[in-house]
Design a protein around this motif. Structure first.
Motif, PDB file in Angstrom:
ATOM      1  N   LEU A   1      36.342  37.125  49.333  1.00 19.73           N
ATOM      2  CA  LEU A   1      36.242  36.520  48.008  1.00 19.73           C
ATOM      3  C   LEU A   1      35.408  37.364  47.060  1.00 19.73           C
ATOM      4  O   LEU A   1      35.793  37.603  45.917  1.00 19.73           O
ATOM      5  N   ILE A   2      34.260  37.845  47.521  1.00 17.68           N
ATOM      6  CA  ILE A   2      33.358  38.593  46.647  1.00 17.68           C
ATOM      7  C   ILE A   2      33.996  39.901  46.200  1.00 17.68           C
ATOM      8  O   ILE A   2      33.993  40.240  45.009  1.00 17.68           O
ATOM      9  N   SER A   3      34.557  40.667  47.128  1.00 18.61           N
ATOM     10  CA  SER A   3      35.185  41.942  46.773  1.00 18.61           C
ATOM     11  C   SER A   3      36.374  41.735  45.853  1.00 18.61           C
ATOM     12  O   SER A   3      36.593  42.508  44.917  1.00 18.61           O
ATOM     13  N   THR A   4      37.137  40.679  46.109  1.00 18.39           N
ATOM     14  CA  THR A   4      38.313  40.402  45.280  1.00 18.39           C
ATOM     15  C   THR A   4      37.919  40.107  43.848  1.00 18.39           C
ATOM     16  O   THR A   4      38.457  40.689  42.906  1.00 18.39           O
TER      17      THR A   4
ATOM     18  N   VAL B   1      44.339  38.911  34.447  1.00 14.47           N
ATOM     19  CA  VAL B   1      44.100  40.068  35.307  1.00 14.47           C
ATOM     20  C   VAL B   1      44.724  41.292  34.655  1.00 14.47           C
ATOM     21  O   VAL B   1      45.944  41.395  34.529  1.00 14.47           O
ATOM     22  N   PHE B   2      43.872  42.223  34.203  1.00 12.27           N
ATOM     23  CA  PHE B   2      44.341  43.452  33.578  1.00 12.27           C
ATOM     24  C   PHE B   2      44.367  44.619  34.562  1.00 12.27           C
ATOM     25  O   PHE B   2      44.998  45.636  34.307  1.00 12.27           O
TER      26      PHE B   2
ATOM     27  N   ASP C   1      33.632  36.308  35.107  1.00 11.92           N
ATOM     28  CA  ASP C   1      33.543  37.762  35.164  1.00 11.92           C
ATOM     29  C   ASP C   1      32.163  38.248  34.736  1.00 11.92           C
ATOM     30  O   ASP C   1      31.415  37.529  34.068  1.00 11.92           O
ATOM     31  N   ARG C   2      31.842  39.468  35.095  1.00 15.84           N
ATOM     32  CA  ARG C   2      30.469  39.964  34.930  1.00 15.84           C
ATOM     33  C   ARG C   2      30.036  40.138  33.483  1.00 15.84           C
ATOM     34  O   ARG C   2      28.856  40.316  33.214  1.00 15.84           O
TER      35      ARG C   2
ATOM     36  N   ILE D   1      38.342  42.515  40.048  1.00 16.48           N
ATOM     37  CA  ILE D   1      39.272  42.134  38.985  1.00 16.48           C
ATOM     38  C   ILE D   1      38.783  42.652  37.637  1.00 16.48           C
ATOM     39  O   ILE D   1      37.630  42.455  37.265  1.00 16.48           O
ATOM     40  N   SER D   2      39.659  43.324  36.923  1.00 17.12           N
ATOM     41  CA  SER D   2      39.375  43.740  35.546  1.00 17.12           C
ATOM     42  C   SER D   2      40.023  42.732  34.613  1.00 17.12           C
ATOM     43  O   SER D   2      41.227  42.518  34.672  1.00 17.12           O
TER      44      SER D   2
END
Length: 308
Positions: free
Chosen positions: A46-49, A21-22, A74-75, A53-54
């Motif tokens: 859960l979705i927003s969290t 987690v950056f 991650d995306r 996350i970067s």
């Protein structure tokens, strides 16, 4: 901080998290990313969290109250997460090593996937797309796109700023060695380096190294290892990449004379490396199995040892 996994919270939710987690989530210096993600998932959406996350991550999360197993990455898809369906069971893993099958597939980084368990019905896999798209996916018709010199310069500056922030943030999250390790070195050449860069001498590795040299997170007397791997025994391990790496290293030393840049030249025989590590590397890479996948993977595996 290293965290034993899986993490089970007081509500019996279970988390397995492979990531860093950056940003987007406050994590203290003495806290574990995994434990912090578990705490937030227990209390929040859960979705927003996850979308906030970067940083690179892949996770599997069992939400007991919903009887669901969520899994996502991650995306940008920077961490491996694989799925294998066998009859009425699923296997979700970061690697397919040890389970041979042609049906392994990468989990798409398009959102959060989940398996719903309900009594009397067969489990099914469903998908929740990210709330915000990563990029504008409007199609571009043709390639006759022109930019002014000013626009190209501005775009280059913006890209460089983003890259600087990314490299600097990555360096900041690398933990320091314990004092006994830092002090137990008889010479500068034997000092342990926290930062190692896979260094081909190409423009990409040179730029990353220059950014690392300019960050305040690395003391000037701390070594930065530039690791160059060469499998070309026929050239006496002086391949074009090796020659480029040596030249680029010398130029960087002139540009940053106060920096302790250490070129680590790793010489290996390709055939011996394939015999010794090929099966292991292929297992980690699967289901990716192209020649390029294997060669890049083998170079990374060899460089990670940092011996040269």
């Amino acid at each position: 901080v290293m965290q034993k996994q899986p993490v089970v919270d007081k509500d019996q939710n279970i988390l397995m998290f492979n990531g860093e987690v950056f940003g987007g989530l406050q994590v203290g210096e003495e806290e574990s990313d995994t434990e912090r993600v578990s705490e937030v998932l227990q209390k929040g959406d859960l979705i927003s969290t996850l979308q906030g996350i970067s940083g690179p991550f892949a996770l599997i999360y069992f939400k007991k109250s919903e009887q669901r197993i969520y899994f996502a990455k991650d995306r940008l898809g920077r961490r491996s997460l694989l799925l294998l369906q066998q009859s009425e069971r699923w296997i979700i893993s970061s690697t397919c090593e040890g389970i041979e099958s042609e049906n392994w597939r990468e989990v798409a980084p398009t959102g959060i996937h989940f398996i719903q368990f309900k009594s009397g019905t067969a489990p099914t896999i469903r998908h929740i797309p990210w709330k915000r798209p990563l990029i504008d996916r409007n199609p571009i018709s043709g390639l006759d796109i022109s930019f002014s010199d000013e626009e190209l310069f501005q775009a280059s500056c913006e890209f460089l700023n983003v890259l600087k922030k990314s490299v600097s943030k990555r360096i900041e999250t690398v933990q320091n060695y314990p004092s006994e390790v830092r002090n137990d070195c008889s010479s500068d050449q034997s000092r342990a380096a926290r930062i190692g860069i896979l260094f081909s001498g190409g423009i990409d590795s040179v730029v990353v190294t220059a950014i690392a040299c300019e960050t305040d997170s690395i003391p000037n007397d701390e070594p930065i290892d530039l690791i160059n791997v060469c499998f070309d025994r026929k050239s006496c391990h002086m391949s074009p990449d090796r020659l480029s790496a040596v030249q680029a290293w010398r130029e960087l030393k002139l540009l940053y004379p106060k920096r302790f840049l250490r070129l680590i030249m790793v010489n290996e025989e390709y055939e011996r490396s394939v015999d010794e590590w090929g099966r292991k590397v292929s297992g980690i890479l699967g289901p990716c199995d192209s020649v390029m996948d294997f060669n890049v993977g083998l170079a990374l595996w060899t460089a990670a040892k940092g011996n040269g």
